[in-house]
Every structure is written in C-alpha cells, then in structure tokens.
Design an enzyme around this catalytic site. Structure first.
Site, PDB file in Angstrom:
ATOM      1  CG  ASP A 117      -2.459   4.598   3.566  1.00  0.00           C
ATOM      2  OD1 ASP A 117      -2.381   4.947   2.370  1.00  0.00           O
ATOM      3  OD2 ASP A 117      -3.440   4.879   4.294  1.00  0.00           O
TER       4      ASP A 117
ATOM      5  CG  LEU B  21       4.683   5.205  -5.849  1.00  0.00           C
ATOM      6  CD1 LEU B  21       5.326   4.289  -6.892  1.00  0.00           C
ATOM      7  CD2 LEU B  21       5.718   5.634  -4.825  1.00  0.00           C
TER       8      LEU B  21
ATOM      9  CG  ASN C 293      -5.322   7.442  -4.500  1.00  0.00           C
ATOM     10  OD1 ASN C 293      -4.216   6.942  -4.676  1.00  0.00           O
ATOM     11  ND2 ASN C 293      -5.630   8.102  -3.396  1.00  0.00           N
TER      12      ASN C 293
ATOM     13  CG  HIS D 190      -2.007   0.953   1.234  1.00  0.00           C
ATOM     14  ND1 HIS D 190      -3.206   0.735   1.885  1.00  0.00           N
ATOM     15  CD2 HIS D 190      -2.112   2.182   0.680  1.00  0.00           C
ATOM     16  CE1 HIS D 190      -3.982   1.789   1.724  1.00  0.00           C
ATOM     17  NE2 HIS D 190      -3.342   2.685   1.002  1.00  0.00           N
TER      18      HIS D 190
ATOM     19  N   PRO E  74      -5.925  14.096   4.077  1.00  0.00           N
ATOM     20  CG  PRO E  74      -7.434  12.338   3.718  1.00  0.00           C
ATOM     21  CD  PRO E  74      -7.092  13.734   3.256  1.00  0.00           C
TER      22      PRO E  74
ATOM     23  CG  HIS F 162      -1.224  14.751   1.247  1.00  0.00           C
ATOM     24  ND1 HIS F 162      -2.001  14.641   0.119  1.00  0.00           N
ATOM     25  CD2 HIS F 162      -1.627  13.742   2.059  1.00  0.00           C
ATOM     26  CE1 HIS F 162      -2.847  13.623   0.240  1.00  0.00           C
ATOM     27  NE2 HIS F 162      -2.630  13.046   1.409  1.00  0.00           N
TER      28      HIS F 162
HETATM   29  N1  LIG Z   1      -4.709   7.307   3.930  1.00  0.00           N
HETATM   30  C1  LIG Z   1      -4.996   8.543   3.632  1.00  0.00           C
HETATM   31  O1  LIG Z   1      -5.336   9.302   4.535  1.00  0.00           O
HETATM   32  N2  LIG Z   1      -4.890   9.042   2.382  1.00  0.00           N
HETATM   33  C2  LIG Z   1      -4.641   8.307   1.193  1.00  0.00           C
HETATM   34  C3  LIG Z   1      -5.843   7.572   0.697  1.00  0.00           C
HETATM   35  C4  LIG Z   1      -6.208   6.365   1.513  1.00  0.00           C
HETATM   36  O2  LIG Z   1      -5.336   5.522   1.804  1.00  0.00           O
HETATM   37  O3  LIG Z   1      -7.371   6.175   1.864  1.00  0.00           O
HETATM   38  C5  LIG Z   1      -4.146   9.272   0.113  1.00  0.00           C
HETATM   39  O4  LIG Z   1      -4.143   8.927  -1.067  1.00  0.00           O
HETATM   40  O5  LIG Z   1      -3.709  10.375   0.477  1.00  0.00           O
HETATM   41 ZN   LIG Z   2      -7.501   4.066   2.188  1.00  0.00          ZN
HETATM   42 ZN   LIG Z   3      -4.004   4.542   0.876  1.00  0.00          ZN
END
Ligand SMILES: NC(=O)N[C@@H](CC(=O)O)C(=O)O
Ligand SMILES: [Zn+2]
Ligand SMILES: [Zn+2]
Length: 425
Positions: free
Chosen positions: A291, A47, A78, A44, A309, A295
């Site tokens: 994850d 990039l 995404n 997860h 997020p 940002h």
């Molecule tokens: N985890 C997050 O808070 N953000 C992720 C999306 C996701 O994993 O749901 C993102 O693409 O920024």
């Molecule tokens: Zn997610």
């Molecule tokens: Zn994610």
C-alpha cells in the site's frame, strides 16, 4: 546460478566460473552467502501517474520497487484521471514497460470515476494490451452491495479479481484514527473495527453466491482474521493481504499527532498486530502488500484531521517482514518467498512471477543480505515523496540485487537507469 536470455540456465558449483571463462561480457553478482528469493510481487502500489507526478511517477515508483526487491507491482486505479478506461490502463502499462525496472500491472477501477454507482468497462480493460486482471476502487470502498454483487458476477465471467478496500462509509464519517482508548484520549474521531469487518463478512457472502474471486486489501483487525478463517472453511474464493505497517506499528504512534502515521485503515492496537502476524504465518492472510502511498510534504505537515492518509512502503517492506515475522520465528525464508512473491503471483495469476528457483524458469530474482542494517531516511528513498513513518529507524536486511528477466534492475542501493534512458526519475 547462470542466467542466460532472461532464464535460469544452470545452477550448481562452478557454473559461474565456466560462463565467465567463455564469455567476458558476463556480469557476476556475488551473493555473499545471502538469501536468493523469487522477485517480490506487490499487489498494492500507488504510483500517482497520471495526475500527481509531483509525488510519484511510474519511473520513480518503479525504481523504489526495484530497490525494495520487487519485480512486479500492481498500480492502483485512484489516479487522476482514474484508471477506469482502457486508455488509462494501457497507458500506465506502456509507460511501465518503457521504464523497464519492474513489471507494472495497472489495476482497473470497479466503478466509473471511483464513484461507486456505475460499473466501469472491466471487459475492455481486461482485453487491452495491459490485460487488466485485477479491479479495485481502492481509496474508496465499493460499498453499495448491489454494485459489489454485479462486479463479482462480471469478474467471474472475465476470470478477474476484485480487490476491496473494506470500509463501510457510514461508520467512518470524519474518522481519522482507530476507534479506541488512544483516539479518545487524543480527541481524534474513531474508525471502528466494525467498519472493516462488516464489509469483509458481507463480501465473503457476496463472493460465495456470485462465484467470483474477492481479495481483501490491507486487512487490519483481529476480527477480519476470524471472518477470513470462517470464509475459507466455507470454501469461498477469498484472499487477503496485510501491509508491513499494520504488522509493525500500532496506534500508540499517534501520541505525537504526526500525520506521517495517518493511514487508511488506521494503525490498530498491539493485539491486532499480533493476530495479523499469526494469520500471515498460518496462511489465513495470504501475502504482504505495501500500500505504498506517496504524498507531498504539504499534504502531511498539517493538522492531523486534514492530512492525507498513506505512507511509503516499497523500500522498507522486506526488513519489516524480517523484523516482525522471521526474527520472532513465525516465518522462515521459504515463508518469505511465499508471502512476498509466490502467493501474490498466484492470486493475480501472473504466469512468470513467484516461480520456483529452477533451471528453465524466468530469472526474476532478489538477492537479500539478511544481516546488514541501514537507517531509513525519507529524502534518500527513490520515491518522489518522503512520507515514511520509519524515519531514522534502523532496518536489518538489505536488498543486494534485483533481477528482472535476467536484467539487473537494482544493485547495492542503486536502481538501474530506466530501459530507454528516461530522465524523469
Ligand atoms: N492507504 C491510504 O491511506 N491511502 C491510499 C488509499 C488507500 O489505500 O485506501 C492512497 O491512495 O493514498
Ligand atoms: Zn485502501
Ligand atoms: Zn491503497
């Protein structure tokens, strides 16, 4: 250990001396009494290429991965454009190969544009050169039960995995923080545990009937652990990951309103962290996944409700697993190999990752110094973004070197130059 032509050629006292005697080109890494592990596999990663190359590129994210000890990452869909077609998934795969620091496996979207209504062409993405083996609308939940059912039915036929971002959207309208005493006191709209758990339970039942394989992204609650136990006992093909931040951090971090702590699903309570650690130790949760979600500063340095997020994770995952799992005695190093490498490779069916450290196996390896500490500084990480919640924290355990099919991709805190000399890092 002697590595030749990308494979482990010999293991034992003296093999390195013999090799350097006969071949002066041999590179020598002194493990210094550290720990040798199979290269980590991250199920997860975000990039951000294509679309948000200002926050991360495949090259910069690959460097962060190599420095974190990873030899394979799964890049979530995404992006902009969304990875919902073979054009995008094959492109991400090709750029990943060109960079050459880590195996980049694109994740295909489940639905067109992550829209949640129309299934994407999973079959063509699976048949492309990338050979997509995992599909997810991560960032969004495949919330329509009929769409999820169909996705699992197709996934069964294609023998691919559906990874679910478990969030019932009707229960999280406007939600920015874990629903509990902290959010109530801080005046933040709450995201209840039930928003996650109701989807996990539903998807377990849908997977049972469709016979497909479902994977739960970023499990965050004690209740999810209980549902996973139940589903496993029924023989349902369900797997789950936990992030380093959900193992280490809880919602008391929100007191400052610093949006660096804003993430989906939200940081929960200390009791959830404890349940997630125990579940990972027992194998109820299969693996750790970062994850990693870069940002830009302006997307984080704003009111909590408006901030994006997500948090960086690739370079800090290992020391957090050491702190939360190894140091308290919940996992030994064998267990670290299991949750960081072997299980994610098995779940995603990668043939050449997460393999035993033995002669004849591919040389995908990570050397770890478990004693040496370092201080996290966002602007020193390889990522193009700096949104780490661990700023100024001291982390113990350092990646000495990462080896991908015999090539050193990271060493002593420096990533190798991308394979074709790309300058986009
Ligand atoms: N985890 C997050 O808070 N953000 C992720 C999306 C996701 O994993 O749901 C993102 O693409 O920024
Ligand atoms: Zn997610
Ligand atoms: Zn994610």
């Amino acid at each position: 250990m002697l590595v030749r032509d990308g494979m482990i050629a010999a293991i034992g006292a003296g093999v390195a001396d013999d090799a350097t005697d006969t071949d002066t080109d041999t590179e020598v890494i002194d493990g210094g009494g550290g720990v040798l592990l199979p290269g980590f596999v991250d199920m997860h990663t975000h990039l951000r290429e294509p679309g948000r190359e200002d926050t991360e590129t495949i090259a910069s994210g690959s460097a962060a991965a190599a420095l974190g000890g990873y030899t394979a990452v799964f890049a979530m869909a995404n992006t902009d454009p969304v990875a919902d077609s073979v054009v995008v998934t094959d492109h991400v795969h090709a750029v990943g190969r060109q960079v050459g620091l880590v195996d980049v496996h694109p994740v295909g979207a489940v639905t067109v544009g992550l829209g949640g209504t129309q299934l994407a062409e999973m079959g063509t993405m699976a048949a492309g050169t990338a050979g997509v083996r995992m599909f997810s609308d991560d960032g969004k939940c495949v919330h329509d039960p009929l769409v999820m059912r169909r996705a699992l039915e197709y996934a069964r036929g294609l023998d691919v995995l559906i990874a679910q971002h478990a969030e019932e959207p009707r229960l999280t309208v406007g939600a920015v923080a874990h629903e509990g005493p902290t959010a109530a006191r801080l005046g933040l709209t709450g995201w209840p545990r039930s928003a996650e758990e109701s989807i996990v339970a539903r998807d377990a039942i849908l997977a049972r009937d469709a016979g497909g394989r479902v994977h739960i992204c970023h499990a965050s609650t004690a209740g999810t652990v209980e549902i996973l136990k139940w589903a496993r006992a029924q023989g349902i093909s369900i797997s789950a990951e936990v992030t380093p931040h959900h193992l280490l951090l809880d919602d008391s971090r929100l007191e400052t309103y610093d949006a660096v702590n804003k993430v989906n699903p939200p940081l929960r309570e200390a009791s959830d962290c404890r349940a997630l650690r125990e579940a990972l130790a027992e194998g109820v949760i299969d693996c750790v996944a970062t994850d990693h979600a870069p940002h830009a500063a302006q997307e984080k340095c704003c009111e909590f409700a408006n901030a994006r997020p997500g948090m960086l994770g690739l370079q800090t995952a290992l020391p957090i697993v050491v702190e939360t799992m190894v140091t308290p005695g919940l996992l030994d190093w064998r267990g670290v190999a299991r949750v960081m490498s072997e299980r994610p490779a098995q779940i995603t069916r990668l043939p050449d990752q997460g393999r035993p450290i033995a002669v004849g196996e591919p040389a995908n390896l990570t050397i770890v110094d478990p004693e040496t500490s370092w201080v996290v500084r966002g602007d020193e990480l390889a990522s193009r973004s700096a949104n780490t919640p661990y700023e100024e924290m001291t982390m113990t355990a350092t990646v000495v070197a990462t080896v991908l099919r015999g090539r050193i991709t990271a060493r002593d805190g420096h990533a190798a130059v991308p394979a074709d000399g790309m300058e986009t890092l």
